[in-house]
Design an enzyme around this catalytic site. Structure first.
Site, short mmCIF file in Angstrom:
data_model
loop_
_atom_site.label_atom_id
_atom_site.label_comp_id
_atom_site.label_asym_id
_atom_site.label_seq_id
_atom_site.Cartn_x
_atom_site.Cartn_y
_atom_site.Cartn_z
N GLU A 39 43.27 40.92 14.05
CA GLU A 39 43.88 41.76 13.06
C GLU A 39 44.89 42.49 13.23
O GLU A 39 44.75 42.90 14.39
CB GLU A 39 42.28 42.43 13.31
CG GLU A 39 42.32 44.06 12.41
CD GLU A 39 42.80 44.38 11.05
OE1 GLU A 39 42.45 43.85 9.95
OE2 GLU A 39 43.44 45.07 10.42
N ARG A 113 32.49 53.54 3.39
CA ARG A 113 32.86 52.66 3.70
C ARG A 113 33.00 52.19 5.14
O ARG A 113 32.51 50.95 5.35
CB ARG A 113 34.68 52.72 3.76
CG ARG A 113 35.42 51.84 2.16
CD ARG A 113 36.75 52.57 2.04
NE ARG A 113 36.86 52.47 0.29
CZ ARG A 113 37.87 50.95 0.52
NH1 ARG A 113 37.83 50.14 0.47
NH2 ARG A 113 37.68 51.31 -1.27
N TYR A 222 30.88 60.75 -6.84
CA TYR A 222 29.25 60.20 -6.56
C TYR A 222 29.09 60.98 -4.90
O TYR A 222 29.50 61.19 -4.52
CB TYR A 222 29.30 58.94 -6.38
CG TYR A 222 30.17 57.86 -5.93
CD1 TYR A 222 30.27 57.84 -4.94
CD2 TYR A 222 31.47 57.56 -6.47
CE1 TYR A 222 31.73 57.10 -3.82
CE2 TYR A 222 31.79 56.74 -6.73
CZ TYR A 222 32.07 56.63 -4.80
OH TYR A 222 33.08 55.83 -3.66
N ASP A 299 41.63 40.88 -1.91
CA ASP A 299 42.90 41.43 -1.89
C ASP A 299 44.33 40.67 -1.77
O ASP A 299 45.34 40.42 -2.55
CB ASP A 299 43.58 42.72 -1.44
CG ASP A 299 42.30 43.47 -2.07
OD1 ASP A 299 41.67 43.10 -3.00
OD2 ASP A 299 42.87 45.05 -1.29
C1 LIG Z 1 41.25 53.74 -4.44
C2 LIG Z 1 39.79 52.65 -4.19
C3 LIG Z 1 39.35 52.85 -4.35
C4 LIG Z 1 38.11 51.71 -4.40
N1 LIG Z 1 37.17 50.99 -4.81
C5 LIG Z 1 36.35 50.10 -4.71
C6 LIG Z 1 35.03 50.01 -4.90
O1 LIG Z 1 34.32 51.18 -5.88
N2 LIG Z 1 34.34 49.09 -4.99
C7 LIG Z 1 34.93 47.61 -4.63
O2 LIG Z 1 34.18 46.64 -4.66
N3 LIG Z 1 35.97 47.92 -4.70
C8 LIG Z 1 36.60 49.23 -4.51
N4 LIG Z 1 38.07 49.21 -4.05
C9 LIG Z 1 38.43 47.50 -3.78
C10 LIG Z 1 38.31 47.33 -2.46
O3 LIG Z 1 39.36 48.53 -1.08
C11 LIG Z 1 39.63 46.09 -2.05
O4 LIG Z 1 39.63 45.08 -2.98
C12 LIG Z 1 38.41 45.72 -0.70
O5 LIG Z 1 38.68 46.57 0.79
C13 LIG Z 1 39.63 44.18 -0.15
O6 LIG Z 1 39.19 43.89 0.87
P1 LIG Z 1 39.84 42.43 1.82
O7 LIG Z 1 39.18 42.42 2.97
O8 LIG Z 1 40.16 41.76 0.99
O9 LIG Z 1 41.48 43.33 1.73
P2 LIG Z 1 41.35 45.16 3.31
O10 LIG Z 1 40.48 45.67 3.28
O11 LIG Z 1 42.81 45.86 2.44
O12 LIG Z 1 41.60 44.32 4.71
C14 LIG Z 1 42.57 43.86 5.28
C15 LIG Z 1 42.65 43.63 6.34
O13 LIG Z 1 43.88 42.70 7.19
C16 LIG Z 1 44.95 43.03 8.14
N5 LIG Z 1 46.08 42.62 7.97
C17 LIG Z 1 47.40 42.96 6.83
N6 LIG Z 1 48.17 42.56 7.13
C18 LIG Z 1 47.66 41.54 8.64
C19 LIG Z 1 48.44 40.89 9.17
N7 LIG Z 1 49.66 39.93 8.79
N8 LIG Z 1 48.30 40.22 9.88
C20 LIG Z 1 46.54 40.43 10.11
N9 LIG Z 1 45.40 40.97 9.69
C21 LIG Z 1 46.31 42.30 8.65
C22 LIG Z 1 44.67 44.68 7.18
O14 LIG Z 1 45.17 45.85 8.94
C23 LIG Z 1 43.41 44.93 7.37
O15 LIG Z 1 42.37 45.13 8.26
C24 LIG Z 1 38.93 50.47 -3.51
C25 LIG Z 1 40.08 50.56 -3.96
C26 LIG Z 1 41.21 51.19 -3.71
C27 LIG Z 1 42.36 51.42 -3.31
#
Ligand SMILES: Cc1cc2nc3c(=O)[nH]c(=O)nc-3n(C[C@H](O)[C@H](O)[C@H](O)COP(=O)(O)OP(=O)(O)OC[C@H]3O[C@@H](n4cnc5c(N)ncnc54)[C@H](O)[C@@H]3O)c2cc1C
Length: 399
Positions: A39, A113, A222, A299
Site C-alpha cells: 500500500e 467506509r 442516508y 477501480d
Molecule cells: C463519491 C463516491 C461515492 C461512492 N459510493 C459508492 C457506493 O455507495 N457503493 C459502492 O460500492 N461504491 C461506491 N463508490 C466507489 C468505490 O469507492 C470504489 O469503487 C472502490 O473504493 C474501489 O476500490 P479499489 O480497492 O478498487 O480502489 P481504491 O479504493 O481506490 O484503493 C486503491 C488503493 O491503492 C493504493 N494505491 C494507489 N496507487 C498505488 C501504488 N502505486 N502502489 C501501491 N498502492 C497504491 C491507494 O492508496 C488505495 O489504498 C463511490 C465512489 C465515490 C467517489
C-alpha cells in the site's frame, strides 16, 4: 509461525490496500494462497464516509466467512427513494424490506467506509498468510515464465508468482497492462459531508437511501453508524476540467450549484459542514485487463461513476472470482487470470456503462427529458425494480 516480509514463488503480490486489495488478500487466504499487500499510503485506512452495499456485496462477505461481522457495521435501510429536486415530490421508491431480502437472500445496507474497512483489515491482520506493508509505492513490474518482479519507488524489488493491480483509478499497474492514459474527467463535481442525525431536518430523517434528482445536479442522503450520522453527497454537473479528490471546499461554493432546487433540500445543504470536493472520473471500458501473470481488479480495471453505487461491491466480487479461478487452475496462473477477466468483463462493463446512462437520463435531466423520466419511473412497482435489478443483486456475481 510469525509473519515474514519475505515473499516466495507461490505468493501473490497485491498493489493497493483499498477495499478491493484487502478483499483479494482475504479471498486468496481462504484458499491457502499467501499474499503481500503493498500500500502506497503511510498506513492502511480508508477515507470518505458512507457507502451503499447491494445484496451482492453481502454474498461476497458470506463466501469469505465475514458476513455476520459485516452485517453488524450496517444500517439496513427500508427504501431507496427517488425524489424530484424541483417539486420536492417522490417519483418512485423501491421497498428494501422483507420481500427484497427474501428475493435476493441478503439485505441492502449503508455502512461507514471506515467500519467496513476495519472488518477486512482485521481479518487480514489475523491471517498468517497475509503480509501488509504500508508506504510501498508500486511503480512498475517485469515478468518471466515463472514469476513477477515489482519495483517500488524506493528502488526495492518484490517478487512473487503473480501481481494483482488493485491500485485504484490512477493505477500504476494499469499503465503497463492497458496503457490507456489518464482517466476521463466527467465534469461532475461531488461534495461530501457527514452531519449528526440531530442536524438533519426532522421530516427528512428517513430510513432510506434518498436521491433528489434535479437539472444538472442531484443530492443523496442516508443514515450511518447506527443512526448517529447522516451522509450527504451532492453532485453538480459543472464541467469541472481537472480531476480532484477530497479537497476542502467553502460552503458558499457548494450552495452555488444548488440554488435552483426545492427549499426543502436547500435546508439539508445548510447543515453540511467541512465539505470536501471530488471531480469524478471514469474510463471507457476495455476488453482485457490481464498481461500474463498480472491482472487488474476493482477501480484499476473498471473505474466508474458512483451512480450505480457498485464500485466497491464489484471490486469485492472481482476479488472472490480471482481467487476462485486461481484455485481452479493451480498450475496455470496466466490461464487463471485470463479466465477471471473473461468471467468479470461483461458484468463490470455493463455497470460502468449504466452508471453513465443513469447520470444522464435519471439523475440530471431537465424539462421534457425529466418529465419522461418521471413518467417512466413512477409507473414501476417495487416488484418491477426487483426484476430489473436481479442480474445485479442476485448471486450471479459470486458464481
Ligand atoms: C463519491 C463516491 C461515492 C461512492 N459510493 C459508492 C457506493 O455507495 N457503493 C459502492 O460500492 N461504491 C461506491 N463508490 C466507489 C468505490 O469507492 C470504489 O469503487 C472502490 O473504493 C474501489 O476500490 P479499489 O480497492 O478498487 O480502489 P481504491 O479504493 O481506490 O484503493 C486503491 C488503493 O491503492 C493504493 N494505491 C494507489 N496507487 C498505488 C501504488 N502505486 N502502489 C501501491 N498502492 C497504491 C491507494 O492508496 C488505495 O489504498 C463511490 C465512489 C465515490 C467517489
Amino acid at each position: 509461525m510469525s509473519k515474514s516480509a519475505q515473499t516466495n514463488s507461490g505468493t501473490a503480490i497485491i498493489a493497493g490496500g483499498g477495499i478491493g486489495g484487502l478483499t483479494a488478500a482475504l479471498a486468496l487466504e481462504r484458499r491457502g494462497i499467501p499474499s503481500v499487500v503493498l500500500e502506497k499510503s503511510p498506513q492502511f485506512g480508508e477515507i470518505g464516509a458512507g457507502i451503499q452495499l447491494g445484496p451482492n456485496a453481502f454474498h461476497v462477505f458470506d463466501a469469505l466467512g465475514i458476513g455476520e461481522t459485516a452485517r453488524r457495521t450496517a444500517v439496513f435501510i427500508e427504501q431507496a427513494r427517488l425524489m424530484d429536486a424541483l417539486t420536492g415530490e417522490e417519483i418512485t421508491h423501491i421497498d428494501l424490506g422483507g420481500a427484497f431480502r427474501a428475493r435476493f437472500r441478503n439485505p441492502y445496507a449503508v455502512v461507514h467506509r471506515g467500519d467496513l474497512y476495519v472488518v477486512l483489515l482485521q481479518a487480514c491482520q489475523r491471517s498468517e498468510l497475509v503480509i501488509l506493508r504500508a508506504g510501498c509505492d508500486v511503480v512498475s513490474y517485469r515478468q518471466n515464465e515463472s514469476d513477477v518482479q515489482v519495483r517500488l519507488s524506493s528502488g526495492e524489488a518484490v517478487s512473487g508468482a503473480l501481481l494483482v493491480g488493485a491500485d485504484g483509478l490512477w493505477s500504476a499497474v494499469r499503465k503497463q497492462v492497458v496503457g490507456d492514459g489518464p482517466p476521463r474527467v466527467s465534469g461532475h463535481t461531488t461534495y461530501r459531508s457527514v452531519i449528526p442525525t440531530g442536524a438533519m431536518p426532522e421530516d427528512l430523517r428517513w430510513n432510506a437511501a434518498t436521491l433528489w434528482a434535479g437539472p444538472k445536479c442531484h443530492i443523496v442522503h442516508y443514515p450511518l453508524s447506527g443512526w448517529k450520522l447522516f451522509n450527504l453527497v451532492l453532485t453538480c454537473q459543472n464541467d469541472a476540467p481537472e480531476p480532484v479528490a477530497g479537497q476542502p471546499v467553502p460552503r458558499e461554493e457548494v450552495y452555488r450549484g444548488f440554488a435552483h432546487v426545492h427549499p426543502r433540500i436547500r435546508k439539508i445543504i445548510e447543515h453540511g459542514k467541512d465539505w470536501k470536493l471530488w471531480v469524478l472520473c471514469d474510463r471507457d471500458p476495455v476488453e482485457n485487463w490481464v498481461d500474463g501473470r498480472v491482472a487488474l481488479l476493482g477501480d484499476a480495471a473498471h473505474p466508474m461513476l458512483q451512480y450505480m453505487a457498485q464500485g466497491a461491491c464489484l471490486a469485492m466480487e472481482d476479488a472472490l472470482c480471482l481467487a476462485r479461478m486461481l484455485e481452479a487452475h493451480p498450475r496455470d496462473i496466466p490461464g487463471a487470470l485470463q479466465a477471471y477477466c473473461n468471467r468479470r468483463l461483461v458484468r463490470t462493463t455493463r455497470v460502468q456503462l449504466m452508471a453513465r446512462a443513469v447520470g444522464e437520463h435519471i439523475y440530471h435531466p431537465s424539462g421534457a427529458h425529466a418529465r419522461v423520466r418521471n413518467s417512466i419511473m413512477s409507473a414501476k412497482s417495487s416488484q418491477d425494480w426487483y426484476e430489473e435489478l436481479s442480474w445485479l443483486y442476485g448471486e450471479e456475481g459470486t458464481m
